[in-house]
Design a protein around this motif. Sequence first.
Motif, PDB file in Angstrom:
ATOM      1  N   ILE A 129       4.926  35.730 -83.604  1.00 43.52           N
ATOM      2  CA  ILE A 129       5.642  35.344 -84.821  1.00 43.52           C
ATOM      3  C   ILE A 129       7.117  35.035 -84.555  1.00 43.52           C
ATOM      4  N   PRO A 130       7.880  35.907 -83.866  1.00 43.26           N
ATOM      5  CA  PRO A 130       9.299  35.576 -83.646  1.00 43.26           C
ATOM      6  C   PRO A 130       9.491  34.259 -82.894  1.00 43.26           C
ATOM      7  N   MET A 131       8.663  34.015 -81.907  1.00 51.24           N
ATOM      8  CA  MET A 131       8.744  32.782 -81.128  1.00 51.24           C
ATOM      9  C   MET A 131       8.392  31.570 -81.992  1.00 51.24           C
ATOM     10  N   LEU A 132       7.354  31.695 -82.787  1.00 54.16           N
ATOM     11  CA  LEU A 132       6.930  30.588 -83.638  1.00 54.16           C
ATOM     12  C   LEU A 132       7.977  30.288 -84.708  1.00 54.16           C
ATOM     13  N   ASN A 133       8.683  31.314 -85.163  1.00 55.67           N
ATOM     14  CA  ASN A 133       9.745  31.114 -86.146  1.00 55.67           C
ATOM     15  C   ASN A 133      10.962  30.430 -85.541  1.00 55.67           C
ATOM     16  N   LEU A 134      11.189  30.584 -84.253  1.00 57.38           N
ATOM     17  CA  LEU A 134      12.325  29.959 -83.585  1.00 57.38           C
ATOM     18  C   LEU A 134      12.100  28.466 -83.349  1.00 57.38           C
ATOM     19  N   ALA A 135      10.878  28.092 -83.011  1.00 58.76           N
ATOM     20  CA  ALA A 135      10.573  26.713 -82.607  1.00 58.76           C
ATOM     21  C   ALA A 135      10.590  25.758 -83.791  1.00 58.76           C
ATOM     22  N   SER A 136      10.955  24.511 -83.508  1.00 54.71           N
ATOM     23  CA  SER A 136      10.933  23.501 -84.567  1.00 54.71           C
ATOM     24  C   SER A 136       9.516  22.976 -84.808  1.00 54.71           C
ATOM     25  N   LYS A 137       8.685  23.022 -83.760  1.00 52.59           N
ATOM     26  CA  LYS A 137       7.262  22.673 -83.891  1.00 52.59           C
ATOM     27  C   LYS A 137       6.477  23.886 -83.430  1.00 52.59           C
ATOM     28  N   SER A 138       5.665  24.434 -84.322  1.00 52.75           N
ATOM     29  CA  SER A 138       4.914  25.650 -83.990  1.00 52.75           C
ATOM     30  C   SER A 138       3.445  25.461 -84.319  1.00 52.75           C
ATOM     31  N   TYR A 139       2.622  26.010 -83.422  1.00 52.50           N
ATOM     32  CA  TYR A 139       1.171  25.905 -83.556  1.00 52.50           C
ATOM     33  C   TYR A 139       0.577  27.288 -83.361  1.00 52.50           C
ATOM     34  N   PHE A 140      -0.298  27.668 -84.275  1.00 52.25           N
ATOM     35  CA  PHE A 140      -0.993  28.948 -84.152  1.00 52.25           C
ATOM     36  C   PHE A 140      -2.457  28.640 -83.902  1.00 52.25           C
ATOM     37  N   VAL A 141      -2.964  29.075 -82.728  1.00 52.19           N
ATOM     38  CA  VAL A 141      -4.340  28.758 -82.360  1.00 52.19           C
ATOM     39  C   VAL A 141      -5.271  29.957 -82.506  1.00 52.19           C
ATOM     40  N   GLY A 142      -4.754  31.077 -83.006  1.00 55.07           N
ATOM     41  CA  GLY A 142      -5.600  32.229 -83.310  1.00 55.07           C
ATOM     42  C   GLY A 142      -6.384  31.966 -84.589  1.00 55.07           C
ATOM     43  N   TYR A 143      -7.331  32.837 -84.874  1.00 58.33           N
ATOM     44  CA  TYR A 143      -8.183  32.609 -86.045  1.00 58.33           C
ATOM     45  C   TYR A 143      -7.490  32.898 -87.363  1.00 58.33           C
ATOM     46  N   ASP A 144      -6.786  34.022 -87.461  1.00 60.52           N
ATOM     47  CA  ASP A 144      -6.172  34.420 -88.724  1.00 60.52           C
ATOM     48  C   ASP A 144      -4.668  34.242 -88.657  1.00 60.52           C
ATOM     49  N   LEU A 145      -4.163  33.259 -89.400  1.00 62.32           N
ATOM     50  CA  LEU A 145      -2.740  32.982 -89.426  1.00 62.32           C
ATOM     51  C   LEU A 145      -2.002  34.166 -90.058  1.00 62.32           C
ATOM     52  N   PRO A 146      -1.061  34.774 -89.329  1.00 62.85           N
ATOM     53  CA  PRO A 146      -0.302  35.890 -89.907  1.00 62.85           C
ATOM     54  C   PRO A 146       0.500  35.431 -91.124  1.00 62.85           C
ATOM     55  N   PRO A 147       0.768  36.348 -92.048  1.00 66.73           N
ATOM     56  CA  PRO A 147       1.557  35.972 -93.235  1.00 66.73           C
ATOM     57  C   PRO A 147       2.965  35.536 -92.842  1.00 66.73           C
ATOM     58  N   GLY A 148       3.534  34.667 -93.663  1.00 66.28           N
ATOM     59  CA  GLY A 148       4.903  34.225 -93.452  1.00 66.28           C
ATOM     60  C   GLY A 148       5.046  33.090 -92.460  1.00 66.28           C
ATOM     61  N   LEU A 149       3.951  32.463 -92.082  1.00 69.85           N
ATOM     62  CA  LEU A 149       4.017  31.365 -91.121  1.00 69.85           C
ATOM     63  C   LEU A 149       3.531  30.057 -91.749  1.00 69.85           C
TER      64      LEU A 149
END
Length: 169
Positions: A129-149
């Motif tokens: 989450i902290p890394m994905l919040n820093l990036a201008s382009k973020s991709y989550f490839v896990g099954y359940d997207l954490p809240p706040g993303l």
Amino acid sequence: MDAFELMRSREEIIAGRDTMLQWYLPFGQANLTRHLMELRLAPGVKEGFARLKKAGIKTALVSITWAFAVDWLAAELEADYAVGTGWQADDTVRHFWPEDKASYLDALLSELNLGPNALAATGDSWGDIPMLNLASKSYFVGYDLPPGLSHVEHWPDANIDRVVSSILA
């Protein structure tokens, strides 16, 4: 590893890593690294890293797993940078935490004279989450997207080369 991923308190993770290090000590990093050749990578990882390299884009593997394993994978994928939890020469652990991912990348961007707009990140767990919040382009490839993303593209179990196509677009 599934049980380890469920640990949330720092104390639990420290105890888990200390226990793992005790298991690993009799074998040594070099012997453990030999087993990594059997590692099954996510689909498209090798192709995606090769395309990023060909495009002149710097890559980094940023993980809370053991640095010796991250370093091995970085060498396999020809990544430019790698960081993880350290097994120190004195057989202690240098912890690397989820929030350290963003700090590491922020420092790397500064070193390279780049801003967060130059950063794309892919993650698959709550620890990203902290890394994905820093990036201008973020991709989550896990099954359940954490809240706040809500700003993150959610591509469960995506082929990484497909993610790279989006980054390069």
